[in-house]
Scaffold this motif. Structure first.
Motif, PDB file in Angstrom:
ATOM      1  N   SER A 114     -10.502  -0.903  10.242  1.00  0.00           N
ATOM      2  CA  SER A 114      -9.100  -0.834   9.825  1.00  0.00           C
ATOM      3  C   SER A 114      -8.975  -0.659   8.315  1.00  0.00           C
ATOM      4  O   SER A 114      -8.026  -0.041   7.837  1.00  0.00           O
ATOM      5  CB  SER A 114      -8.360  -2.100  10.258  1.00  0.00           C
ATOM      6  OG  SER A 114      -8.398  -2.251  11.656  1.00  0.00           O
ATOM      7  N   GLU A 115      -9.939  -1.216   7.566  1.00  0.00           N
ATOM      8  CA  GLU A 115      -9.882  -1.152   6.110  1.00  0.00           C
ATOM      9  C   GLU A 115     -10.756  -0.041   5.529  1.00  0.00           C
ATOM     10  O   GLU A 115     -10.911   0.046   4.309  1.00  0.00           O
ATOM     11  CB  GLU A 115     -10.324  -2.503   5.531  1.00  0.00           C
ATOM     12  CG  GLU A 115      -9.383  -3.645   5.915  1.00  0.00           C
ATOM     13  CD  GLU A 115      -9.856  -4.981   5.378  1.00  0.00           C
ATOM     14  OE1 GLU A 115     -10.953  -5.019   4.751  1.00  0.00           O
ATOM     15  OE2 GLU A 115      -9.145  -5.981   5.565  1.00  0.00           O
ATOM     16  N   ASP A 136       0.820  -1.203   0.000  1.00  0.00           N
ATOM     17  CA  ASP A 136       0.000   0.000   0.000  1.00  0.00           C
ATOM     18  C   ASP A 136       0.858   1.259   0.000  1.00  0.00           C
ATOM     19  O   ASP A 136       0.519   2.269  -0.601  1.00  0.00           O
ATOM     20  CB  ASP A 136      -0.903   0.010   1.240  1.00  0.00           C
ATOM     21  CG  ASP A 136      -2.106  -0.908   1.034  1.00  0.00           C
ATOM     22  OD1 ASP A 136      -2.207  -1.481  -0.058  1.00  0.00           O
ATOM     23  OD2 ASP A 136      -2.924  -1.038   1.971  1.00  0.00           O
ATOM     24  N   ARG A 152      -6.345   5.970   3.228  1.00  0.00           N
ATOM     25  CA  ARG A 152      -6.392   5.267   4.504  1.00  0.00           C
ATOM     26  C   ARG A 152      -5.324   5.839   5.419  1.00  0.00           C
ATOM     27  O   ARG A 152      -4.238   6.221   4.963  1.00  0.00           O
ATOM     28  CB  ARG A 152      -6.179   3.772   4.276  1.00  0.00           C
ATOM     29  CG  ARG A 152      -6.464   2.895   5.478  1.00  0.00           C
ATOM     30  CD  ARG A 152      -6.416   1.419   5.060  1.00  0.00           C
ATOM     31  NE  ARG A 152      -7.588   1.074   4.248  1.00  0.00           N
ATOM     32  CZ  ARG A 152      -7.617   0.094   3.356  1.00  0.00           C
ATOM     33  NH1 ARG A 152      -6.519  -0.627   3.133  1.00  0.00           N
ATOM     34  NH2 ARG A 152      -8.711  -0.172   2.679  1.00  0.00           N
ATOM     35  N   GLU A 201     -11.911  -5.116  11.869  1.00  0.00           N
ATOM     36  CA  GLU A 201     -11.385  -5.290  10.513  1.00  0.00           C
ATOM     37  C   GLU A 201     -11.985  -4.267   9.550  1.00  0.00           C
ATOM     38  O   GLU A 201     -11.268  -3.660   8.753  1.00  0.00           O
ATOM     39  CB  GLU A 201     -11.670  -6.708  10.019  1.00  0.00           C
ATOM     40  CG  GLU A 201     -11.038  -7.010   8.671  1.00  0.00           C
ATOM     41  CD  GLU A 201     -11.192  -8.465   8.266  1.00  0.00           C
ATOM     42  OE1 GLU A 201     -10.973  -8.776   7.081  1.00  0.00           O
ATOM     43  OE2 GLU A 201     -11.534  -9.293   9.138  1.00  0.00           O
ATOM     44  N   ASP A 248      -6.147  -1.853  -2.524  1.00  0.00           N
ATOM     45  CA  ASP A 248      -7.545  -2.302  -2.518  1.00  0.00           C
ATOM     46  C   ASP A 248      -8.436  -1.072  -2.399  1.00  0.00           C
ATOM     47  O   ASP A 248      -8.858  -0.680  -1.322  1.00  0.00           O
ATOM     48  CB  ASP A 248      -7.799  -3.297  -1.386  1.00  0.00           C
ATOM     49  CG  ASP A 248      -7.418  -2.733  -0.024  1.00  0.00           C
ATOM     50  OD1 ASP A 248      -6.457  -1.946   0.066  1.00  0.00           O
ATOM     51  OD2 ASP A 248      -8.100  -3.074   0.958  1.00  0.00           O
TER      52      ASP A 248
END
Length: 397
Positions: free
Chosen positions: A102-103, A2, A52, A99, A35
């Motif tokens: 976090s994403e 990333d 992010r 999760e 992603d």
């Protein structure tokens, strides 16, 4: 990785590519994940993507054989969960959503004419919707009320976010029900305290839209422990001059500027006990054209049947197109013709697909999906009336 992601635009006509964003060129503590979710505005001048928050990378540990009988090794892995009564999320919710959080992708935009990259959401406003038109986006932030969600339901603060420069303006706080943005983002409507309210982005002022109209826009049959919800927003005019709102039965057209509210369905819904709602296929530019006829569904509370109607935005002609004991679901409209795809169903009628003209007078059945029904005697559906013992309310089902 990333940390090394790059956003590249390809011009197929010119057979050229250009780099428009790279992770190491973003704001400090932000990264560009691989992603991602990419989309363009309707005019193609803005490219939306997600950023992010950069996380500190933990050093990689070398794998080694693990002896499950080694008590000291097992104790080294022990941990402790600490909960405090002021935590925004209870531990089970914190773990189950870890999760996803976090994403989570925070909205950013590349302005293709200038190449400027603007972050629209972040710690200040968590969720910002991607607008098809205009640069003013609708932002929602539930975080101030996460702790209350445990016992009091869902609330959120509403913001108007300018994706031209990332600035944001507060619209409303502690909102629990419908929020709707106008096609270009000039206005935001929301429901609170039993009324619809309107935010004007040009002036920064708010006003109540439904005060003094003589009917309730709050759910008249609400009977569960939370604030009374609304019946919803039917849409906006494409030029943003008015918003369409529902009461229990009828459809109202309420100007965003100067002018009086108009009862688009003429009060026939309340008078006849029929619930009118707009069929919107979401197949073109946002908003309703001023010169178009609206296609409506009608539901008769007593007869328990559905119907198809049309009305023009001047509110002059409410016309019935089709009505009987079946339920109608209009699924699509032809792009360049006045033809509709719909299904009709009843207790003993399977929901096959039909096609018809704009008048709904020449239906043609397209499918026969459950022919075995003809082999069974299914009986018939009958309406039953009774009176509720406590309130003496007349009911039918």
């Amino acid at each position: 990785l990333d940390a090394g992601a790059t956003l590249i635009e390809c011009d197929a006509a010119r057979q050229q590519t250009r780099r428009i964003a790279r992770a190491d060129e973003l704001e400090m503590h932000w990264t560009l994940p691989l992603d991602n979710q990419l989309s363009f505005s309707r005019d193609g001048q803005r490219l939306y993507f997600g950023m992010r928050e950069a996380a500190d990378e933990a050093p990689e540990e070398e794998e080694s054989d693990f002896d499950i009988l080694d008590v000291e090794a097992l104790l080294e892995e022990r941990g402790l969960d600490v909960w405090h009564y002021q935590d925004p999320r209870i531990k089970t919710n914190e773990k189950s959503t870890f999760e996803d959080r976090s994403e989570h992708l925070f909205l950013a935009v590349v302005h293709r004419d200038t190449g400027a990259v603007v972050r629209g959401s972040g710690p200040e406003t968590e969720n910002v919707a991607r607008p098809d038109e205009g640069t003013i986006a609708l932002g929602r932030d539930p975080r101030p009320y996460l702790r209350e969600r445990t016992w009091d339901g869902w609330y959120e603060d509403i913001w108007a976010v300018d994706l031209a420069d990332g600035t944001r303006e507060p619209v409303a706080t502690r909102v629990q029900d419908t929020v709707s943005r106008s096609p270009k983002g000039s206005y935001i409507a929301w429901f609170a305290d039993d009324h619809f309210h309107l935010y004007d982005g040009a002036t920064g002022q708010t006003r109540t839209l439904t005060q003094g109209l003589g009917v309730s826009f709050a759910n008249e049959d609400h009977d569960y422990p939370r604030s009374t919800p609304d019946y919803g927003v039917g849409g906006w005019l494409r030029d943003e001059s008015a918003v369409l709102l529902y009461d229990k039965y009828d459809i109202w057209l309420i100007p965003t500027g100067i002018g009086k509210a108009r009862l688009l369905t003429g009060g026939m819904g309340r008078e006849e006990g029929r619930i009118y709602r707009i069929i919107d296929f979401h197949d073109g530019p946002e908003g309703l054209a001023l010169d178009q006829d609206l296609l409506l569904t009608g539901f008769d509370e007593l007869a328990k049947n559905s119907s198809i109607w049309t009305v023009d935005l001047a509110g002059q002609e409410l016309e019935r197109r089709r009505e009987d004991d079946r339920y109608y679901n209009v699924r699509a409209k032809a792009k360049d013709a006045d033809r509709y795809l719909y299904s009709e169903e009843a207790y003993d009628v399977f929901y096959d697909l039909w096609v018809t003209d704009g008048e709904f007078r020449k239906p043609k059945q397209l499918t026969d999906l459950n022919p075995q029904l003809d082999d069974f005697d299914l009986g018939e559906a009958t309406l039953v009336d009774w009176v509720k013992a406590v309130s003496y309310t007349h009911l039918r089902a």
